[in-house]
Design an enzyme around this catalytic site. Structure first.
Site, PDB file in Angstrom:
ATOM      1  N   TYR A 100       0.835  -1.207   0.000  1.00 53.82           N
ATOM      2  CA  TYR A 100       0.000   0.000   0.000  1.00 53.82           C
ATOM      3  C   TYR A 100       0.868   1.255   0.000  1.00 53.82           C
ATOM      4  O   TYR A 100       0.540   2.244  -0.648  1.00 53.82           O
ATOM      5  CB  TYR A 100      -0.960  -0.001   1.201  1.00 53.82           C
ATOM      6  CG  TYR A 100      -2.086  -0.982   1.028  1.00 53.82           C
ATOM      7  CD1 TYR A 100      -3.205  -0.654   0.261  1.00 53.82           C
ATOM      8  CD2 TYR A 100      -2.040  -2.244   1.605  1.00 53.82           C
ATOM      9  CE1 TYR A 100      -4.246  -1.550   0.082  1.00 53.82           C
ATOM     10  CE2 TYR A 100      -3.074  -3.152   1.437  1.00 53.82           C
ATOM     11  CZ  TYR A 100      -4.175  -2.802   0.676  1.00 53.82           C
ATOM     12  OH  TYR A 100      -5.191  -3.704   0.495  1.00 53.82           O
ATOM     13  N   CYS A 130      -6.811  -3.946  -8.313  1.00 51.48           N
ATOM     14  CA  CYS A 130      -6.560  -3.647  -6.902  1.00 51.48           C
ATOM     15  C   CYS A 130      -6.081  -4.880  -6.133  1.00 51.48           C
ATOM     16  O   CYS A 130      -5.490  -4.747  -5.065  1.00 51.48           O
ATOM     17  CB  CYS A 130      -7.801  -3.036  -6.253  1.00 51.48           C
ATOM     18  SG  CYS A 130      -9.296  -4.002  -6.459  1.00 51.48           S
ATOM     19  N   HIS A 131      -6.303  -6.061  -6.689  1.00 51.96           N
ATOM     20  CA  HIS A 131      -5.823  -7.285  -6.031  1.00 51.96           C
ATOM     21  C   HIS A 131      -4.291  -7.347  -5.999  1.00 51.96           C
ATOM     22  O   HIS A 131      -3.726  -8.131  -5.241  1.00 51.96           O
ATOM     23  CB  HIS A 131      -6.392  -8.535  -6.728  1.00 51.96           C
ATOM     24  CG  HIS A 131      -5.955  -8.703  -8.137  1.00 51.96           C
ATOM     25  ND1 HIS A 131      -6.606  -8.087  -9.193  1.00 51.96           N
ATOM     26  CD2 HIS A 131      -4.911  -9.390  -8.684  1.00 51.96           C
ATOM     27  CE1 HIS A 131      -5.993  -8.409 -10.320  1.00 51.96           C
ATOM     28  NE2 HIS A 131      -4.966  -9.191 -10.040  1.00 51.96           N
ATOM     29  N   GLU A 166      -1.335 -15.025 -11.480  1.00 52.61           N
ATOM     30  CA  GLU A 166      -0.463 -14.062 -12.159  1.00 52.61           C
ATOM     31  C   GLU A 166       1.018 -14.237 -11.850  1.00 52.61           C
ATOM     32  O   GLU A 166       1.865 -13.589 -12.469  1.00 52.61           O
ATOM     33  CB  GLU A 166      -0.876 -12.640 -11.771  1.00 52.61           C
ATOM     34  CG  GLU A 166      -2.256 -12.268 -12.261  1.00 52.61           C
ATOM     35  CD  GLU A 166      -2.680 -10.872 -11.856  1.00 52.61           C
ATOM     36  OE1 GLU A 166      -3.743 -10.443 -12.322  1.00 52.61           O
ATOM     37  OE2 GLU A 166      -1.968 -10.207 -11.074  1.00 52.61           O
TER      38      GLU A 166
END
Length: 166
Positions: free
Chosen positions: A106, A137-138, A164
């Site tokens: 973050y 946002c993940h 991913e």
């Protein structure tokens, strides 16, 4: 009067629904079978006056299928339309630069969004993101790698990050 269309498709991690404007821009999306969970996320200035179900949303449906089948970059060029304040819009744009397999904290995300001190505001931008998957946002995690929250559940977030991983 604006019209938008929605469609739900099955994916490897459950139903995925997208709401798309007439011009093909994604207004909202996520791992739910309930379109009403998405329509409340659309900014009032973008909210369609009419919403119709379609079996297929063209490029958007194709991109979702290809992403879940392993073609991670398939969602990158899909147009997204979200409205909010200046920082939040810049933060959503910054999310689209976070590469698959390279999640950021973050704090790093706040820096990408142009304000290193705005860690809480960056987290709020993730929480208010209406276009999950297309605005990834993940890919934002806590310092140290803990998952943090995700509107669609931490099991979905973990699957996406694993999917991913390079």
């Amino acid at each position: 009067m604006s019209t938008a269309h929605w469609s739900t498709m099955d994916t490897r991690i459950g139903p995925f629904t997208a709401v798309v404007a007439d011009d093909g821009a994604v207004l909202a999306s996520g791992w739910t079978g309930e379109v009403t969970e998405l329509t409340t996320l659309i900014a009032p200035s973008l909210a369609p006056s009419e919403l119709t179900e379609k079996r297929d949303l063209g490029a958007v449906s194709d991109a979702v299928r290809r992403y879940h089948a392993g073609e991670i970059g398939a969602v990158d060029d899909i147009v997204v339309r979200q409205k909010s304040g200046e920082f939040r819009e810049r933060a959503w744009d910054a999310l689209r630069t976070v590469k698959p397999g390279e999640p950021v904290s973050y704090a790093a995300y706040a820096t990408l969004a142009g304000n290193p001190a705005a860690v809480r505001a960056a987290a709020a931008a993730c929480a208010k993101n209406a276009a999950a998957l297309f605005v990834p946002c993940h890919r934002v995690v806590r310092t140290g790698g803990a998952l943090g929250g995700f509107r669609w559940g931490t099991d979905v977030k973990r699957w996406l990050l694993d999917h991913e991983a390079v």
